[in-house]
Design a protein around this motif. Structure first.
Motif, short mmCIF file in Angstrom:
data_model
loop_
_atom_site.label_atom_id
_atom_site.label_comp_id
_atom_site.label_asym_id
_atom_site.label_seq_id
_atom_site.Cartn_x
_atom_site.Cartn_y
_atom_site.Cartn_z
N ASP A 230 17.05 3.34 11.50
CA ASP A 230 16.57 2.52 12.62
C ASP A 230 15.19 1.94 12.36
OD1 ASP A 230 18.76 2.99 14.61
OD2 ASP A 230 18.14 5.07 14.33
N ALA A 231 14.42 2.58 11.49
CA ALA A 231 13.08 2.09 11.14
C ALA A 231 12.71 2.69 9.79
CB ALA A 231 12.05 2.48 12.19
N VAL A 232 11.76 2.03 9.12
CA VAL A 232 11.29 2.49 7.80
C VAL A 232 9.77 2.49 7.81
CG1 VAL A 232 11.26 2.06 5.32
CG2 VAL A 232 13.32 1.53 6.65
N PHE A 233 9.18 3.56 7.30
CA PHE A 233 7.73 3.62 7.11
C PHE A 233 7.45 3.76 5.61
CE2 PHE A 233 3.82 6.00 6.38
CZ PHE A 233 2.90 5.22 7.06
N LEU A 234 6.57 2.90 5.10
CA LEU A 234 6.20 2.92 3.68
C LEU A 234 4.83 3.57 3.51
CD1 LEU A 234 7.25 -0.74 2.73
CD2 LEU A 234 8.56 1.36 2.37
N GLY A 235 4.84 4.71 2.86
CA GLY A 235 3.58 5.36 2.49
C GLY A 235 3.58 5.59 0.99
N VAL A 236 3.77 4.50 0.25
CA VAL A 236 4.06 4.60 -1.19
C VAL A 236 2.83 4.78 -2.06
CG1 VAL A 236 6.21 3.30 -1.03
CG2 VAL A 236 4.06 2.06 -1.34
N GLY A 237 1.64 4.68 -1.48
CA GLY A 237 0.44 4.85 -2.30
C GLY A 237 0.29 3.73 -3.30
N LEU A 238 -0.46 4.01 -4.36
CA LEU A 238 -0.71 3.04 -5.42
C LEU A 238 -0.28 3.65 -6.74
CD1 LEU A 238 -4.28 1.93 -4.29
CD2 LEU A 238 -2.13 0.72 -3.90
N GLY A 239 0.68 3.03 -7.38
CA GLY A 239 1.27 3.64 -8.57
C GLY A 239 0.73 3.16 -9.90
N ASP A 240 0.10 2.00 -9.94
CA ASP A 240 -0.40 1.45 -11.20
C ASP A 240 -1.91 1.60 -11.29
OD1 ASP A 240 2.12 0.67 -12.04
OD2 ASP A 240 1.97 -1.31 -11.10
N VAL A 241 -2.41 1.86 -12.50
CA VAL A 241 -3.84 2.00 -12.74
C VAL A 241 -4.37 0.73 -13.40
CG1 VAL A 241 -5.63 3.32 -13.94
CG2 VAL A 241 -3.66 4.48 -12.94
N ASN A 242 -5.50 0.24 -12.93
CA ASN A 242 -6.08 -0.99 -13.48
C ASN A 242 -6.50 -0.79 -14.93
OD1 ASN A 242 -5.78 -2.25 -10.98
ND2 ASN A 242 -7.79 -1.58 -10.28
N ALA A 243 -6.47 -1.87 -15.67
CA ALA A 243 -6.82 -1.82 -17.09
C ALA A 243 -8.32 -2.02 -17.29
CB ALA A 243 -6.05 -2.90 -17.86
N ALA A 247 -11.38 -3.97 -25.84
CA ALA A 247 -10.70 -3.85 -27.13
C ALA A 247 -10.52 -2.38 -27.48
CB ALA A 247 -11.52 -4.55 -28.21
N GLY A 248 -9.33 -2.01 -27.97
CA GLY A 248 -9.07 -0.64 -28.37
C GLY A 248 -8.64 0.27 -27.23
N GLU A 249 -8.33 -0.31 -26.09
CA GLU A 249 -7.94 0.49 -24.94
C GLU A 249 -6.65 1.27 -25.18
OE1 GLU A 249 -6.97 -0.20 -20.15
OE2 GLU A 249 -7.64 -1.87 -21.42
N ASP A 256 -5.40 7.65 -18.10
CA ASP A 256 -5.73 7.41 -16.70
C ASP A 256 -6.25 8.71 -16.09
OD1 ASP A 256 -4.75 4.87 -17.02
OD2 ASP A 256 -2.75 5.35 -16.27
N ALA A 257 -7.34 8.62 -15.35
CA ALA A 257 -7.94 9.81 -14.75
C ALA A 257 -6.99 10.47 -13.76
CB ALA A 257 -9.26 9.44 -14.08
N VAL A 258 -6.19 9.67 -13.04
CA VAL A 258 -5.27 10.25 -12.05
C VAL A 258 -4.22 11.12 -12.73
CG1 VAL A 258 -5.63 8.48 -10.29
CG2 VAL A 258 -3.91 8.12 -12.06
N ASP A 259 -3.79 10.74 -13.94
CA ASP A 259 -2.83 11.57 -14.67
C ASP A 259 -3.47 12.86 -15.14
OD1 ASP A 259 -0.91 9.61 -14.31
OD2 ASP A 259 -1.24 8.69 -16.27
N PHE A 260 -4.72 12.78 -15.58
CA PHE A 260 -5.46 13.98 -16.01
C PHE A 260 -5.61 14.96 -14.85
CE2 PHE A 260 -9.94 15.66 -16.07
CZ PHE A 260 -9.69 16.73 -16.93
#
Length: 440
Positions: A230-243, A247-249, A256-260
């Motif tokens: 009947d309704a949907v709530f999206l609390g999906v957060g942020l899944g991608d980390v900015n680059a 050079a050499g990244e 990514d710090a979030v993975d650590f």
């Protein structure tokens, strides 16, 4: 010296068991009963309390402190939880020093606020440790709501909807519920298994089912959810980390710090986690501070946090910055990474100093770095989502998206700060609006 550091590389078990236990112990020890009563006695119980206005969830702070002062901590907990069902975690991780405590009359007059956060923890822990759930579920409404994401926003939305009599199914991509509370908080802020214990306690309201490893876009689509519920709530957060755009990244040991932090949070043995001797964190927010401090606590010899602006512009509070400095973290400001050097794995990082307009000055700095963590913000995984406002979901004041019967809240929206307490408020408020729509 640099040659020795490079050869040492990344290893595990740098410290003794006692050092790990001490470093990752509770950052703020809980108040005992006497300490709580003394702290509560300092509150003026202001009629027009600025601390309430500063709280994103509008908790009646003078009321719950008065209830503690009168020896009724369970009543205080209910006052808190009626506004913030994740009040226990928020008491641990909320930056009270920049919210309610910053505007406390005691802080303004004396420079020493009432210990609002610690008093909130005292009350909520007292109730939850008894296994009590202070709310009863309303009669079943016959309506069914899908919540995507079992983070703070999703859990707060689900609990309020369930309390109002609706059936809720939470689709969570990960094996455990909790979102950032489980995977993204520094281990010394939420010790033990508190995040899961709080979720288990929350689920006592009944009417909530969690389907794990059910990711939006991979296992279920928004169109299918809209058709089934009947309704949907999206609390999906942020899944991608900015680059970094340096050079050499792509070299080894650039993470990514979030993975650590997530890996550390789920580790059964901290001594098994490999850490470098020369660790560099890029960023200036809470995630950067958490990664830097925990790298030091794992035994890194040199930890440097690099931020592109001045310390006064960092998203991390003064308290968090001072905490990092007290643990031996070096903070370099007005600098950006331009290159990461090394043969396969990173060995050095090259920085360029920038001015206030973020223009390069031509002055550079190279430092040893056998491990680099990126904490420069996250972005939304956009496929199959409602209309965006820039890089996040567009919502109105009630959390409604551009799609009918679809609401959103938390970090995936562009509303408010990316804080646990803000996400809880948005999930709760969206639930009230969903209820209004469902019952007409």
């Amino acid at each position: 010296m640099a040659r020795d550091v490079f050869e040492a590389g990344i290893t595990a078990g740098r410290l003794t068991a006692e050092e790990y236990a001490s470093g990752f112990s509770d950052l703020h020890l809980p108040l005992d009963q006497h300490e709580a009563l003394v702290a509560a006695d300092r509150c003026y119980f202001c009629h027009d309390a600025p601390c309430i206005t500063a709280c994103p969830t509008d908790i009646d702070i003078p009321m719950f402190i008065r209830q503690i002062a009168t020896g009724t901590p369970d009543a205080a907990a209910k006052t808190i939880l009626s506004q913030n069902i994740l009040g226990g975690m928020c008491a641990r991780v909320c930056p009270t020093e920049t919210l309610c405590e910053q505007v406390c009359v005691r802080e303004v007059a004396e420079g020493r606020p009432v210990l609002i956060g610690q008093l909130q923890r005292y009350a909520t822990d007292h109730l939850q440790q008894q296994g009590k759930h202070p709310f009863l579920r309303a009669a079943p409404s016959g309506r069914k709501v899908a919540v995507v994401g079992a983070g703070p926003a999703g859990l707060a939305c689900a609990h309020r909807l369930a309390m109002l009599g609706h059936d809720v199914v939470i689709h969570e991509a990960r094996p455990k519920p909790g979102g950032l509370n489980e995977y993204g908080i520094a281990a010394y802020k939420s010790t033990g298994d508190f995040a899961q214990a709080e979720v288990d306690w929350l689920l006592q309201i009944g009417g909530i089912e969690i389907r794990h490893e059910s990711a939006l876009g991979r296992d279920v689509t928004l169109d299918a959810l809209r058709e089934e519920y009947d309704a949907v709530f999206l609390g999906v957060g942020l899944g991608d980390v900015n680059a970094l755009d340096a050079a050499g990244e792509d070299k080894d040991n650039v993470r990514d710090a979030v993975d650590f932090i997530a890996e550390l949070r789920q580790a059964e043995d901290l001594a098994a986690l490999p850490i470098g001797r020369d660790v560099v964190i890029i960023g200036g927010g809470m995630t950067a501070i958490d990664a830097a401090v925990q790298a030091k606590l794992l035994g890194a010899l040199n930890v440097t946090l690099v931020y592109r602006r001045g310390r006064d512009r960092m998203n991390a509070s003064d308290f968090e910055q001072d905490l990092a400095a007290s643990r031996g973290v070096r903070i370099v400001t007005h600098a950006v990474p331009v290159a990461l050097h090394g043969n396969g794995a990173v060995r050095e990082i090259e920085l360029e100093y920038v001015d206030e307009a973020m223009q390069g000055t031509g002055e550079t700095l190279r430092m040893a770095a056998d491990q680099v963590f990126k904490a420069i913000g996250q972005s939304l995984q956009r496929e199959g989502l409602p209309e965006l406002d820039g890089r996040k979901l567009r919502v109105d004041g009630a959390g409604r998206t551009s799609l009918e019967r679809v609401w959103a809240g938390g970090d995936c929206t562009g509303v408010g700060e990316d804080l646990t307490v803000t996400a809880v408020a948005q999930g709760r408020d969206a639930a009230m609006d969903i209820h209004k729509v469902l019952v007409g």
